[in-house]
Design an enzyme around this catalytic site. Structure first.
Site, PDB file in Angstrom:
ATOM      1  N   ASN A   9      -0.212  -1.638   2.622  1.00  0.00           N
ATOM      2  CA  ASN A   9      -0.545  -0.241   2.375  1.00  0.00           C
ATOM      3  C   ASN A   9      -1.921  -0.030   2.980  1.00  0.00           C
ATOM      4  O   ASN A   9      -2.922  -0.441   2.402  1.00  0.00           O
ATOM      5  CB  ASN A   9      -0.545   0.052   0.872  1.00  0.00           C
ATOM      6  CG  ASN A   9      -1.030   1.457   0.573  1.00  0.00           C
ATOM      7  OD1 ASN A   9      -1.182   2.274   1.476  1.00  0.00           O
ATOM      8  ND2 ASN A   9      -1.286   1.736  -0.697  1.00  0.00           N
ATOM      9  N   LYS A  11      -3.521   2.610   3.322  1.00  0.00           N
ATOM     10  CA  LYS A  11      -4.288   3.704   2.700  1.00  0.00           C
ATOM     11  C   LYS A  11      -4.875   4.599   3.796  1.00  0.00           C
ATOM     12  O   LYS A  11      -4.224   4.781   4.817  1.00  0.00           O
ATOM     13  CB  LYS A  11      -5.350   3.137   1.744  1.00  0.00           C
ATOM     14  CG  LYS A  11      -4.718   2.125   0.776  1.00  0.00           C
ATOM     15  CD  LYS A  11      -5.589   1.716  -0.369  1.00  0.00           C
ATOM     16  CE  LYS A  11      -4.828   0.728  -1.253  1.00  0.00           C
ATOM     17  NZ  LYS A  11      -5.580   0.344  -2.461  1.00  0.00           N
ATOM     18  N   HIS A  94       1.725   5.788  -5.997  1.00  0.00           N
ATOM     19  CA  HIS A  94       0.565   4.887  -5.974  1.00  0.00           C
ATOM     20  C   HIS A  94      -0.499   5.401  -6.951  1.00  0.00           C
ATOM     21  O   HIS A  94      -0.688   6.602  -7.100  1.00  0.00           O
ATOM     22  CB  HIS A  94      -0.014   4.791  -4.559  1.00  0.00           C
ATOM     23  CG  HIS A  94      -0.993   3.670  -4.435  1.00  0.00           C
ATOM     24  ND1 HIS A  94      -2.298   3.787  -4.854  1.00  0.00           N
ATOM     25  CD2 HIS A  94      -0.842   2.402  -3.984  1.00  0.00           C
ATOM     26  CE1 HIS A  94      -2.916   2.623  -4.646  1.00  0.00           C
ATOM     27  NE2 HIS A  94      -2.054   1.771  -4.131  1.00  0.00           N
ATOM     28  N   GLU A  96      -3.582   5.607  -6.733  1.00  0.00           N
ATOM     29  CA  GLU A  96      -4.596   6.486  -6.131  1.00  0.00           C
ATOM     30  C   GLU A  96      -4.088   7.920  -6.051  1.00  0.00           C
ATOM     31  O   GLU A  96      -4.859   8.870  -6.183  1.00  0.00           O
ATOM     32  CB  GLU A  96      -5.018   5.938  -4.756  1.00  0.00           C
ATOM     33  CG  GLU A  96      -5.903   4.699  -4.924  1.00  0.00           C
ATOM     34  CD  GLU A  96      -5.802   3.687  -3.797  1.00  0.00           C
ATOM     35  OE1 GLU A  96      -5.297   4.023  -2.715  1.00  0.00           O
ATOM     36  OE2 GLU A  96      -6.227   2.536  -4.026  1.00  0.00           O
ATOM     37  N   GLU A 166       1.349  -2.679  -9.788  1.00  0.00           N
ATOM     38  CA  GLU A 166      -0.044  -2.712  -9.365  1.00  0.00           C
ATOM     39  C   GLU A 166      -0.951  -2.340 -10.541  1.00  0.00           C
ATOM     40  O   GLU A 166      -1.159  -1.149 -10.814  1.00  0.00           O
ATOM     41  CB  GLU A 166      -0.273  -1.725  -8.221  1.00  0.00           C
ATOM     42  CG  GLU A 166       0.568  -2.010  -6.993  1.00  0.00           C
ATOM     43  CD  GLU A 166      -0.091  -1.461  -5.729  1.00  0.00           C
ATOM     44  OE1 GLU A 166      -0.227  -2.243  -4.781  1.00  0.00           O
ATOM     45  OE2 GLU A 166      -0.499  -0.286  -5.706  1.00  0.00           O
ATOM     46  N   GLY A 172      -8.356  -3.120  -5.226  1.00  0.00           N
ATOM     47  CA  GLY A 172      -9.600  -2.943  -4.478  1.00  0.00           C
ATOM     48  C   GLY A 172     -10.822  -3.466  -5.196  1.00  0.00           C
ATOM     49  O   GLY A 172     -11.953  -3.190  -4.807  1.00  0.00           O
ATOM     50  N   SER A 212      -5.488  -6.681  -5.024  1.00  0.00           N
ATOM     51  CA  SER A 212      -6.336  -7.770  -4.530  1.00  0.00           C
ATOM     52  C   SER A 212      -5.547  -9.019  -4.163  1.00  0.00           C
ATOM     53  O   SER A 212      -6.056 -10.136  -4.282  1.00  0.00           O
ATOM     54  CB  SER A 212      -7.450  -8.104  -5.531  1.00  0.00           C
ATOM     55  OG  SER A 212      -8.281  -6.964  -5.739  1.00  0.00           O
TER      56      SER A 212
HETATM   57  P1  13P Z   1      -5.885  -4.033  -2.570  1.00  0.00           P
HETATM   58  O1  13P Z   1      -5.004  -5.120  -2.001  1.00  0.00           O
HETATM   59  O2  13P Z   1      -6.937  -3.561  -1.596  1.00  0.00           O
HETATM   60  O3  13P Z   1      -6.413  -4.377  -3.913  1.00  0.00           O
HETATM   61  O4  13P Z   1      -4.921  -2.756  -2.770  1.00  0.00           O
HETATM   62  C1  13P Z   1      -3.722  -2.927  -3.427  1.00  0.00           C
HETATM   63  C2  13P Z   1      -2.965  -1.667  -3.318  1.00  0.00           C
HETATM   64  O5  13P Z   1      -3.334  -0.664  -3.879  1.00  0.00           O
HETATM   65  C3  13P Z   1      -1.762  -1.661  -2.480  1.00  0.00           C
HETATM   66  O6  13P Z   1      -1.035  -0.497  -2.656  1.00  0.00           O
END
Ligand code: 13P
Length: 250
Positions: A9, A11, A94, A96, A166, A172, A212
């Site tokens: 992803n 982002k 997601h 976010e 997640e 992150g 992560s």
């Molecule tokens: P990270 O791997 O940067 O923690 O992000 C995970 C994520 O949100 C994947 O959708």
């Protein structure tokens, strides 16, 4: 879709030219993958990603879509539009999007409906906030997110759905869930799906862990019985790291 799926992803990262460069770097590194490989890129990178991945084992995903086919929804992109351009998969729900852009369990369910109707595969994200984990309601939160998003999804359609667990506190932050924590919640999601459908449907479902995940911890997480892949943020932006995670998914 195979059982094991590693998806990046990206982002809000990479211009179209940078997307082409990263995919070209990635292609030889994952050419012999024994799992499915997907890159989830920003909308504007989709044409470049589709072109760069043509004829390879890398699938392309978008990171969101609207539930209507078309209409007066300024700034939105429909699942039908994604399907028409050759996109195979869409990431939905997601954290976010839930946190910053107002996605709710109900609108995530509508998006899932729209995506499946358009013929897309779905990576449905669920996961708890840190306070919810500390309050001991992780199971309830994740089960509710799963049940509402899958409301109205048939057993046949479920074959086109991946669920990504997640934990929001692990995204992150560099704080990975332990392999046991990841497995525990992935198993709970599988049990929830078994309750909604049946054991066979739950067993066939791909459940990813995300948060992560990186080249160093992927093997341990992916070795868990209920973890069937990963949804990778930061580490998906580095071809070498991402390919190590892909190689760990056996
Ligand atoms: P990270 O791997 O940067 O923690 O992000 C995970 C994520 O949100 C994947 O959708």
């Amino acid at each position: 879709m195979g059982k094991y799926v590693i998806a990046g992803n990206w982002k809000m990262n990479k211009t179209p030219a940078e997307a082409t460069a990263l995919i070209n770097e990635l292609k030889p590194l994952v050419a012999n993958a024994s799992c499915d490989v997907i890159v989830g890129v920003p909308f504007v990178d989709l044409p470049a990603a589709l072109e760069a991945t043509a004829g390879t084992n890398i699938g392309v995903a978008a990171q969101n879509c609207h539930w209507k086919e078309s209409g007066a929804y300024t700034g939105e992109i429909s699942a039908a539009m994604l399907k028409a351009m050759g996109v195979g998969t869409v990431i939905l729900g997601h954290s976010e999007r839930r946190t910053y852009f107002g996605d709710t369990n109900e609108t995530v369910a509508q998006r899932v409906r729209g995506a499946l109707d358009a013929g897309l595969n779905v990576i449905l994200c669920v996961g708890e906030y840190l306070e919810q984990r500390e309050q001991g309601v992780t199971g309830e939160v994740v089960a509710m997110q799963t049940k509402i998003a899958l409301g109205g999804v048939s057993e046949e359609e479920l074959k086109r759905v991946i669920i990504a667990y997640e934990p929001v506190w692990a995204i992150g932050t560099g704080k990975t869930a332990t392999a046991e924590q990841a497995n525990e919640v992935c198993a709970l999601i599988r049990a929830t799906v078994a309750g909604l459908y049946n054991d066979a449907a739950a067993k066939a479902l791909t459940i990813q862990y995300g948060g992560s995940m990186n080249a160093g911890n992927a093997a341990d997480l992916l070795a868990q019985p209920d973890v069937d892949g990963g949804l990778i943020g930061g580490a998906a932006l580095k071809a070498n790291d991402f390919s190590i995670i892909v190689a760990a998914a056996k």
